[in-house]
Design a protein around this motif. Structure first.
Motif, short mmCIF file in Angstrom:
data_model
loop_
_atom_site.label_atom_id
_atom_site.label_comp_id
_atom_site.label_asym_id
_atom_site.label_seq_id
_atom_site.Cartn_x
_atom_site.Cartn_y
_atom_site.Cartn_z
N LYS A 172 20.39 16.80 57.99
CA LYS A 172 20.52 15.22 58.12
C LYS A 172 19.41 14.30 57.71
CE LYS A 172 23.38 12.15 60.96
NZ LYS A 172 24.15 12.09 62.11
N GLY A 173 19.45 13.05 57.43
CA GLY A 173 18.76 12.05 57.27
C GLY A 173 17.52 12.35 56.53
N ILE A 174 16.28 12.31 56.90
CA ILE A 174 15.17 12.42 56.09
C ILE A 174 15.00 13.68 55.35
CG2 ILE A 174 12.57 12.35 56.12
CD1 ILE A 174 14.26 9.69 56.63
N ALA A 175 15.33 14.88 56.09
CA ALA A 175 15.32 16.12 55.44
C ALA A 175 16.50 16.18 54.30
CB ALA A 175 15.99 17.18 56.45
N GLU A 176 17.57 15.20 54.25
CA GLU A 176 18.30 15.25 52.92
C GLU A 176 17.52 14.70 51.69
OE1 GLU A 176 22.84 14.55 54.00
OE2 GLU A 176 21.65 13.64 55.55
N ASP A 177 16.64 13.65 52.33
CA ASP A 177 15.95 12.87 51.26
C ASP A 177 15.03 13.91 50.71
OD1 ASP A 177 15.13 10.75 49.84
OD2 ASP A 177 14.43 9.41 51.54
N VAL A 178 14.05 14.56 51.44
CA VAL A 178 13.19 15.30 50.80
C VAL A 178 13.83 16.50 49.71
CG1 VAL A 178 11.81 17.52 51.43
CG2 VAL A 178 11.52 15.51 52.77
N ALA A 179 15.05 17.12 50.28
CA ALA A 179 15.81 17.88 49.27
C ALA A 179 16.24 17.19 48.29
CB ALA A 179 16.89 18.52 50.16
N TYR A 180 16.90 15.89 48.36
CA TYR A 180 17.31 15.47 47.07
C TYR A 180 16.23 15.03 46.06
CZ TYR A 180 20.84 12.25 44.86
OH TYR A 180 21.51 11.38 43.85
N CYS A 181 15.13 14.51 46.62
CA CYS A 181 13.82 14.26 45.93
C CYS A 181 13.41 15.28 44.97
CB CYS A 181 13.03 13.60 46.64
SG CYS A 181 13.04 11.94 47.24
N LEU A 182 13.18 16.31 45.78
CA LEU A 182 12.83 17.56 45.07
C LEU A 182 13.80 18.13 44.05
CD1 LEU A 182 10.72 19.03 48.13
CD2 LEU A 182 9.92 18.09 45.84
N GLN A 183 15.15 18.26 44.43
CA GLN A 183 15.97 18.58 43.53
C GLN A 183 16.12 17.78 42.30
OE1 GLN A 183 20.03 17.84 44.30
NE2 GLN A 183 20.66 20.00 44.31
N ASN A 184 15.79 16.73 42.12
CA ASN A 184 16.09 15.71 41.08
C ASN A 184 14.79 15.93 40.35
OD1 ASN A 184 19.02 14.55 41.02
ND2 ASN A 184 18.47 14.31 43.16
#
Length: 617
Positions: free
Chosen positions: A235-247
Motif C-alpha cells: 500500500k501507499g508509497i510501496a505501490e508508487d515504487v513498484a509502479y514507477c519501476l514497472q513503467n
C-alpha cells in the motif's frame, strides 16, 4: 451540481425519515463537505459541489439522529459512492489524538544496527540472487541518518548479486521522499529521469520527482534482473515504487494486485466536533502512463497468489540467466543455417543487438521468451517461417487398408466438371513423395481420371497450406509432355551447401494432362509452402494463369533446431528456390496474373474459360 447534491441534500433530510432521539447542527454536513471540496486530491470529481453546499446552507432543518456513529457510517457510504473513492471516510472519534510521526532518537550504533536488522530482511539465495524485504519505505531525513549503516549492512551485500528480488508484500507505510532514493539505485546517474509527479490539493502545487544523480554507494544498474513482489496489502508509497519501476521497464512485478492506497491521506477534524473526515490530499501522476496506481492498485506483470510470488520470482530469475545464451545460440543457428546467407547474418547481428539493448530483460516465462523471439525473428527477416517451434515427434506411419486409403483420398481431394468440360481439382495439402508414390494408382483411379480428359482445368490451391515439396516435381510433370524434360527449379540447400535441379519426371502413373490444354491456378493469402513452389514454377514457365490473391510468402519446409542444450527450438528454412533471375517466392509471395478476392477467384476463372470456349463455337 446534481451529482454533488446527491451527496449533501439527502443527508440533510435524514432526520425526517429515520432519527428522533438526538440532534446535530445543520451546518455539520456543510462543514464536512467543505473539507472534502477544499482538500480532496481530484477536484475534477467535485464539479458542482460548491453550488450544492450553498443550496444546502439555506436549509434550516435540524438533523435528528440516534447516534453519531450511525451518521458517520451513512455519510461515509454517501461520499464514497458519489466520488467513487473508498479512501474518503467520515468517522466519529471524540477521543482521537492525532498521531505524531515518530522521530528517530539518537541511538548508539549497536542499537541502531539492531533496529535495522529487525525491519529489513536480507538473504542471498541460490544462484547469487539477492532477496531484500523492507516493510517501511524510509524518507529522505531518516535515510540520511542511517544511510552509511544501510550501505554496510544491506546494500554492499546486495550489489555483488546477479539478480534482486525486492519484497514489498508486507509494506504498507513509507515516505514519498524515499521514492527517488530507491528508484535511482536501479537507473543511470545521468540524465535525470522524471519518475513521478505529486499533486498536493491544499497548496494546489505539483512536485516533480526525478532520479538522483548522486547516491551513497554504487547503483545496481540497468541490466541485472529486478523482481518486485507485491500483495493485496502492499500500500501507499510501496505501490508508487513498484509502479514507477514497472513503467520504466526496469522491474517485473510478481504477486497480487496492490491495495490502491494514496501517497498522502489526512484525517481532518470537522469544526469543534468529534467528527473527522479522512481525505486523500495528494495524488501521484505517473509521467509515463499519465495515470496512477491509486484506488485501482498496481497490476502485476505476473499475477500469482502472494504466498507463491517468491517461488515464481526465482523461476523467472533462473530463466533470465539462460536468456543470453539462448539468444546467442539462436543467432548462431540462424547465421549458419538460414537459407539466405546474407539475411541470416543480418538477423543474427540484429538479434544480438536487441539482447545488448535489454530487449529480453523483461521476459517472465519460457512462453513469453519464445513469443518475443518469434516476433523479433519475423520482423528482422521478413520471413514468417523463421520462428520458435515445438519439438513435436514425428508420428509413425498409419497402416491403412486399401479401402481406408480410398476413403481418405475422397475426403482430401475434391473434383468437379463444369460447363464446357472444364475440370476442377482442389486439394489442401501436399504429401511426401514416397507416401504419394505408394498410393499413386489409387489417386489416379479415384481423383485424376475424373478430370484428366477435360478441355481445361482449374486447380484450386486457395486453402492449400503446403507440406513436403518432394512431390512437386511429380505433380508438375502431369502438366508437361513426356518427350521433353523440363527444368522446373533449382533448390539451394544452405545446410549442405548443395544445389539440386528439379526436373519433370519421364514416367508417371496414369495419363498426363500435357502442355497444350489451358490451366488456371487459384490462390489466396493462405496458399503457402509447397503450394507456392508449385504456383511459382507454373507461373515462371508460363504454364498456368494465376487468379486470386498474392500468396503467403512462406518457405520450403523448414528444419527444427534445438538451441543449445535447452528445450527452446527454432524452425529455420534452409532451402530456397533459384534466385538467379531475381527474388523467388519465399518471404514475398507470388502475385497473381489477375488479382481478385479469393472468394471470387473460382467465378472469375470459370468466366474466362466459358468466354474462351464460347468464342470457339
Amino acid at each position: 451540481m446534481a451529482k454533488a447534491f446527491i451527496l449533501i441534500a439527502p443527508l440533510l433530510l435524514l432526520g425526517n425519515v429515520f432519527f428522533i432521539n438526538a440532534s446535530f447542527p445543520p451546518d455539520l454536513i456543510i462543514d464536512m463537505a467543505k473539507i472534502v471540496m477544499d482538500n480532496y486530491c481530484s477536484p475534477e470529481k467535485l464539479v458542482g459541489m460548491k453550488e450544492a453546499i450553498e443550496a444546502a446552507g439555506s436549509n434550516t432543518e435540524v438533523l435528528n439522529i440516534p447516534d453519531a456513529e450511525s451518521l458517520a457510517q451513512v455519510l461515509s457510504a454517501g461520499v464514497q459512492t458519489t466520488v467513487s473513492d473508498p479512501r474518503l471516510m467520515v468517522s466519529y472519534e471524540p477521543d482521537y489524538v492525532p498521531a505524531v510521526p515518530p522521530q528517530m532518537p539518537p541511538l548508539p550504533p549497536e542499537q541502531l544496527i539492531a533496529v535495522l536488522q529487525t525491519s529489513i530482511k536480507l538473504d542471498i539465495l541460490e544462484g547469487n540472487t539477492g532477496y531484500l524485504r523492507i516493510d517501511n519505505i524510509l524518507g529522505e531525513e531518516v535515510a540520511e541518518k542511517v544511510g552509511p549503516l544501510l550501505l554496510d549492512l544491506v546494500w554492499n551485500k546486495i550489489l555483488p548479486t546477479s539478480a534482486l528480488i525486492f519484497d514489498l508484500r508486507y509494506t504498507s507505510s513509507g515516505d514519498i521522499s524515499g521514492v527517488p532514493y530507491i528508484v535511482s539505485y536501479f537507473t543511470e546517474a545521468e540524465p535525470p529521469i522524471h519518475i513521478d509527479s505529486v499533486y498536493d490539493r491544499p497548496s494546489n502545487t505539483t512536485t516533480k520527482l526525478f532520479s538522483m544523480s548522486s547516491l551513497l554507494g554504487d547503483r545496481y544498474g540497468l541490466t541485472k534482473p529486478l523482481i518486485i513482489l507485491t500483495s493485496r496489502t502492499t500500500k501507499g508509497i510501496a505501490e508508487d515504487v513498484a509502479y514507477c519501476l514497472q513503467n520504466l521497464k526496469r522491474a517485473t512485478i510478481v504477486g497480487e494486485k496492490t491495495a490502491g492506497g494514496s501517497v498522502r491521506v489526512e484525517k481532518i477534524k470537522v469544526a469543534d466536533t468529534g467528527f473527522y473526515v479522512t481525505v486523500p490530499t495528494a495524488k501521484s501522476i505517473n509521467p509515463v502512463t499519465g495515470g496512477t496506481w491509486e484506488v485501482t492498485g498496481v497490476t502485476p506483470d505476473v499475477e500469482v497468489n502472494a504466498e507463491d510470488a517468491l517461488a515464481t520470482a526465482i523461476k523467472i530469475v533462473n530463466l533470465r540467466t539462460q536468456v543470453p545464451a539462448i539468444i546467442e545460440g539462436a543467432a548462431t543457428l540462424i547465421a549458419d543455417n538460414y537459407a539466405f546467407e546474407d539475411v541470416g547474418a543480418s538477423v543474427a547481428e540484429q538479434l544480438k543487438g536487441l539482447l545488448a539493448q535489454g530487449e529480453y530483460n523483461m521476459v517472465v516465462s519460457k512462453e513469453s521468451l519464445e513469443a518475443k523471439l518469434s516476433a523479433d525473428l519475423k520482423t528482422l527477416s521478413g520471413d514468417k517461417s523463421l520462428v520458435t517451434t515445438k519439438n513435436t515427434p514425428v508420428l509413425p506411419p498409419m497402416d491403412y487398408t486399401p479401402e481406408m486409403y480410398i476413403e481418405l483420398i475422397k475426403v482430401s481431394f475434391h473434383t468437379d466438371i463444369f460447363e464446357n468440360n472444364i475440370g476442377y481439382l482442389r486439394f489442401d495439402m501436399f504429401g511426401d513423395f514416397e507416401e504419394v508414390k505408394a498410393i499413386a494408382q489409387i489417386i489416379v483411379e479415384h481423383v485424376w481420371n475424373k478430370v484428366v480428359n477435360t478441355d481445361a482445368m482449374i486447380v484450386d490451391l486457395r486453402n492449400n497450406i503446403g507440406g513436403p515439396t518432394t512431390a512437386i516435381a511429380g505433380f508438375c510433370s502431369y502438366f508437361f509432355d513426356a518427350d521433353k524434360q523440363v527444368l522446373l527449379d533449382k533448390l539451394y540447400d544452405r545446410s549442405t551447401g548443395t544445389t539440386t535441379e528439379l526436373q519433370t519426371l519421364p514416367q508417371l502413373t496414369g495419363t498426363r494432362y500435357g502442355s497444350k490444354k489451358s490451366l488456371i491456378i487459384l490462390t489466396s493469402a493462405a496458399t503457402a509452402g509447397a503450394a507456392e513452389e508449385f504456383v511459382y514454377i507454373m507461373k515462371k514457365l508460363g504454364r498456368a494463369m494465376i487468379i486470386g490473391e498474392t500468396t503467403s510468402g512462406a518457405s520450403h519446409p523448414p528444419q527444427t533446431f534445438a538451441v543449445g542444450d535447452t528445450d527452446v527450438f527454432l524452425s529455420i528454412p534452409t532451402v530456397h528456390s533459384d534466385t538467379s533471375a531475381g527474388p523467388a517466392w519465399e518471404r514475398a509471395g507470388i502475385a497473381p496474373h489477375i488479382p481478385v478476392p479469393a472468394a471470387a477467384a473460382l467465378d472469375a476463372a470459370k468466366a474466362i474459360f466459358n468466354k474462351h470456349f464460347t468464342g470457339q463455337k
